[in-house]
Design an enzyme around this catalytic site. Structure first.
Site, PDB file in Angstrom:
ATOM      1  N   GLU A   1       0.828  -1.209   0.000  1.00  0.00           N
ATOM      2  CA  GLU A   1       0.000   0.000   0.000  1.00  0.00           C
ATOM      3  C   GLU A   1       0.860   1.256   0.000  1.00  0.00           C
ATOM      4  O   GLU A   1       0.594   2.219  -0.722  1.00  0.00           O
ATOM      5  CB  GLU A   1      -0.919   0.019   1.223  1.00  0.00           C
ATOM      6  CG  GLU A   1      -1.960  -1.083   1.252  1.00  0.00           C
ATOM      7  CD  GLU A   1      -2.836  -1.001   2.479  1.00  0.00           C
ATOM      8  OE1 GLU A   1      -4.015  -0.590   2.332  1.00  0.00           O
ATOM      9  OE2 GLU A   1      -2.362  -1.325   3.586  1.00  0.00           O
TER      10      GLU A   1
ATOM     11  N   LYS B   1     -11.712   4.424   1.202  1.00  0.00           N
ATOM     12  CA  LYS B   1     -10.631   3.569   0.703  1.00  0.00           C
ATOM     13  C   LYS B   1     -11.271   2.404  -0.067  1.00  0.00           C
ATOM     14  O   LYS B   1     -11.520   1.332   0.489  1.00  0.00           O
ATOM     15  CB  LYS B   1      -9.795   3.079   1.885  1.00  0.00           C
ATOM     16  CG  LYS B   1      -8.476   2.445   1.539  1.00  0.00           C
ATOM     17  CD  LYS B   1      -7.694   2.144   2.821  1.00  0.00           C
ATOM     18  CE  LYS B   1      -6.337   1.542   2.527  1.00  0.00           C
ATOM     19  NZ  LYS B   1      -5.577   1.255   3.785  1.00  0.00           N
TER      20      LYS B   1
END
Length: 279
Positions: free
Chosen positions: A21, A99
């Site tokens: 990420e 997200k």
């Protein structure tokens, strides 16, 4: 208050717990509800008086792309605070960061974190009875003005009073002031305790001598009752050395529980109790 809404601003950034990420990055969607008094801009049709929502969008993009946070909670909390600090026309920020590519491994739409930050008006009692008392009061107010997200708006006159409770000590100088802050009541209490400790000697005994004493009297119209903090101040109505300076700057401020104004509380106290104010 007037409201501006920004819906699902797309930002590619590098926030998350996992290495993929933070290295590869992913898409985030940012929504903001921005509240404030936009009356002057609306009536004048003058862009210079308006909130530049384009500038706000670019600010949020720059903020989130120039940093890496493990937690979405941290990113949301910090960005909302920075919006208030950098855009003075904003009174309240409601922020949500979505997200949609979170590493969950199951079908979902998005994960999001929301927070609300706003400016608060707080009335504070200030006192000192150790050393250069006037200077202690001045230093205390100056220290608050230097805090990020805090601004002293109005200050009362200074009054001398007899000590309350433990009488084996010097007379106090007392005042009150109105401040604006983006802190919560608990955050502001913690800051005040640190300022009191930094001021030096004092706060060793209950109702004892103080180099600097700061008490939250009103926090907007909120009611807070915890082990460490009671707002409005629990003993305010019994203290003329609090009410006299407070009445000078907030005569008609109304107690959110009793519904009495500061002036009404002061007049009732004068009629029923011995006074501590000397001059």
């Amino acid at each position: 208050m007037d409201v501006i809404r920004i819906k699902d601003l797309a930002i590619f950034a590098h926030h998350g717990v996992y290495e993929r990420e933070t290295l590869t990055g992913q898409n985030f969607l940012v929504s903001a509800t921005l509240s404030g008094d936009f009356f002057k801009a609306a009536k004048s049709d003058n862009i210079e008086k308006a909130v530049d929502y384009g500038k706000i969008c670019h600010f949020m993009h720059a903020y989130l792309t120039s940093r890496t946070y493990k937690l979405l909670e941290t990113a949301t909390d910090n960005l909302s605070r920075e919006l208030l600090l950098n855009f003075q026309q904003l009174q309240k920020v409601e922020l949500e960061i979505k997200k949609p590519e979170a590493p969950i491994g199951l079908p979902f739409n998005y994960v999001s974190v929301s927070t609300v930050k706003e400016r608060h008006q707080v009335y504070v009692s200030i006192g000192s009875n150790i050393g250069d008392k006037n200077k202690n009061l001045e230093n205390g107010i100056e220290a608050i003005n230097k805090l990020e997200g805090c601004k002293v708006l109005e200050v009362s006159s200074v009054f001398k009073s007899k000590p309350y409770g433990n009488v084996d000590q010097e007379d106090f100088l007392n005042g009150a002031f109105l401040m604006e802050t983006i802190y919560s009541p608990q955050e502001l209490l913690k800051v005040f305790k640190e300022l009191e400790l930094n001021a030096g000697k004092g706060h060793l005994t209950h109702w004892g001598p103080r180099t600097l004493d700061l008490d939250i009297l009103f926090f907007d119209d909120q009611v807070c009752d915890t082990k460490d903090l009671q707002v409005p101040h629990a003993d305010m109505a019994n203290r003329d050395f609090v009410l006299v300076p407070l009445a000078e700057i907030a005569d008609f401020k109304r107690h959110p529980i009793t519904k009495k104004t500061v002036r009404e509380m002061l007049e009732e106290l004068k009629a029923s109790s011995p006074l501590y104010i000397i001059e």
